[in-house]
Design a protein around this motif. Structure first.
Motif, mmCIF file in Angstrom:
data_model
loop_
_atom_site.group_PDB
_atom_site.id
_atom_site.type_symbol
_atom_site.label_atom_id
_atom_site.label_comp_id
_atom_site.label_asym_id
_atom_site.label_seq_id
_atom_site.Cartn_x
_atom_site.Cartn_y
_atom_site.Cartn_z
ATOM 1 N N GLN B 35 0.053 -3.141 8.779
ATOM 2 C CA GLN B 35 -0.772 -2.012 9.230
ATOM 3 C C GLN B 35 -0.591 -0.825 8.268
ATOM 4 N N ILE B 37 -0.421 2.917 7.374
ATOM 5 C CA ILE B 37 -0.082 4.105 8.169
ATOM 6 C C ILE B 37 0.090 5.323 7.255
ATOM 7 N N GLU B 51 -2.114 5.460 12.346
ATOM 8 C CA GLU B 51 -2.584 4.202 11.767
ATOM 9 C C GLU B 51 -3.880 4.479 11.034
#
Lengths: 221, 311
Positions: B35, B37, B51
């Protein structure tokens, strides 16, 4: 070797003269890292380039006498693939499972050959019949698959006409041949082999032509 | 890759940056568990994490500053950030941020290498080990903190130069390794400067992808003579040697099946670690059913989806 895949075939990995006694070399075949090494007494081994203990590449290690040492923990393996010594436990008999993974290997026609479960190689570890008496001259890698490489060589020959060997995997000329070995997707090793009788200036011209061919089909950096 | 769906991985805390490196005008963009970020200073103090996604992103509620680092949990924290009591001892130790180093391998492989004793003589020849003293003495593996933490205790090794603070001379050095979480390990090493006290060296892994990570690291040690630069040079030389090994291990994720890789006695901590990771249910960076993928037997070819083989 028991259990070898039926599609297995033989591939020349390098010229025999490229590996001295006590030497080890990393190569690739079909995308897999391979280590080729010779013991001090000259015994040849072609192995998966991986220590069974922690998966480190053995080609970063070194040959000591009749064994090869893994650089990570110093485990040493004999030419029979068995781990002989674990430095962390000098008194311990190494586990039977501590074995490297070997390919069948041979030396023929000036090359080191390995039998791998891949199509596109030769049925026996030998150069095409028409090239008996040839010697390895130069090996280079190009940025194409093996079949593309052979097709390109037929379309734009080095110095004279080249035709596909009926057995595949090579193109043949009157006094020279090129064998193509798949290193990885989009990457092929070409071994140029020439008649022993070929004069020095003709050899130089062929090598120059092979280098131009490589320049035109250079592997990605 | 995209964000993992592994709940065990998502519900844990990870260091994603060194707090002083993240300033009001320099947020840190990075990736955790697949992810993307962004970590920034929050207007009201502390840190914020967002995010980054095509849908504009989402605020990550679980962000903490602890031990000089910024920690993030993308899911719902299954436990608190680990306790390191030495940080509240009002200590005379020196704290050093050892940097942030990317390694294209499973973070679990990095942790396993960190608590491995038997590579010292071969990978860190002349500092943490020598060819003449490669034997690994027996140590104990135990679970502490209600069974939640793995420890390897009573470790010892003959080291030519155990730290920047000591002269080069073969010395038996005593260690305990604490592995409180799969992606965290801390050495408690008997100080050769302050007898009876421990030097701490810790690794906080930021798992970026299944087979790549960022290693955040600190030292919390007794050393009154060396400059920070001298100490960091010592550590960086050690880590560069480890990195050369780590980037060449295959497979790149950690095989936890006992059939995958062959251990020996000195690997007791590794055997326990793999079993512990396996039982934790963690999937990210773990290979559960890998048993060797022998090329000579199975006839695997390039392009067969083996993430461990780089062309």
């Amino acid at each position: 070797m028991p259990g070898v895949d039926e599609t297995a075939s033989w591939f020349p990995l390098m010229g025999s003269g490229a590996l001295r006694a006590g030497g080890l070399q990393p190569v690739r075949l079909g995308g897999y890292p391979i280590v080729v090494w010779r013991s001090a007494s000259g015994k040849l081994s072609v192995w998966r380039d991986r220590c069974p203990h922690r998966g480190m590449r053995l080609s970063f290690g070194e040959v000591q006498g009749e064994t090869v040492l893994c650089p990570y923990h110093g485990w040493s393996f004999g030419a029979d693939t068995q781990c002989k010594f674990i430095p962390a436990h000098p008194e311990l008999k190494p586990p039977r499972a501590g074995r490297a993974e070997a390919f069948e290997a041979e030396e023929a026609a000036g090359f080191i050959w390995a039998r791998a479960p891949l199509a596109g190689g030769r049925d026996v570890p030998a150069v095409p019949d028409a090239t008996a008496g040839f010697v390895p001259l130069r090996s280079l890698s190009v940025g194409m698959d093996a079949d593309e490489t052979l097709a390109a060589l037929i379309e734009t020959p080095l110095v004279g006409p080249l035709a596909l060997d009926p057995e595949g995997g090579a193109v043949l000329g009157a006094d020279h041949a090129v064998i193509a070995v798949p290193l990885a997707p989009g990457r092929t090793m070409v071994h140029l082999t020439v008649s022993e009788a070929m004069a020095a200036d003709e050899r130089a011209a062929l090598v120059a032509a092979l280098r131009r061919f490589r320049f035109a089909h250079a592997p990605a950096a | 890759m995209t964000r993992t769906t592994d709940p065990v991985a998502l519900n844990d805390w990870y260091v994603v940056g060194y707090a002083p490196d993240i300033t009001a005008d320099a947020p840190r963009r990075t990736r955790l568990l697949g992810q993307d970020i962004e970590v920034s200073r929050a207007p009201q103090g502390g840190f914020a994490c967002r995010e980054i996604g095509e849908d504009g992103g989402r605020t990550v509620p679980h962000v903490e500053e602890r031990y000089g680092f910024v920690w993030v949990c993308l899911g719902t924290p299954a436990q608190d950030i680990i306790a390191i009591p030495e940080f509240s001892e009002g200590s005379d130790r020196r704290f050093l941020h050892r940097g942030r180093i990317a390694v294209p391998i499973s973070g679990l492989r990095v942790i396993e290498n960190f608590f491995d004793l038997s590579h010292f003589s071969f990978v860190h020849t002349g500092t943490l080990g020598g060819y003449g003293n490669a034997e690994v003495a027996r140590y104990d593996v135990e679970f502490r903190e209600d069974g939640t933490e793995l420890w390897a205790v009573g470790c010892s090794f003959v080291q030519p130069k155990a730290s920047a603070a000591v002269a080069t001379q073969d010395t038996v050095v005593y260690y305990d390794y604490r592995i409180p979480r799969p992606f965290i390990s801390i050495i408690y090493k008997d100080s050769l400067v302050e007898r009876g006290r421990k030097d701490l060296i810790g690794l906080f892994i930021q798992p970026v992808e299944e087979t790549s990570c960022v290693v955040h690291s600190f030292a919390f040690i007794f050393d009154r003579t060396n400059t920070d630069t001298d100490i960091l040079h010592f550590y960086h030389e050690i880590f560069a040697q480890d990195r050369m090994i780590l980037i060449h291990q295959h497979p790149q994720a950690l095989p936890v099946s006992p059939l995958g890789e062959v251990p020996t006695i000195s690997d007791a901590s590794s055997v326990a670690y793999r079993r512990w990771v396996d039982q934790s249910g963690l999937e990210f960076s773990v290979l559960r059913n890998w048993t060797g993928d022998q090329m000579t037997r199975l006839g695997q070819v390039a392009g067969s989806g083996d993430a461990g083989v780089a062309a």
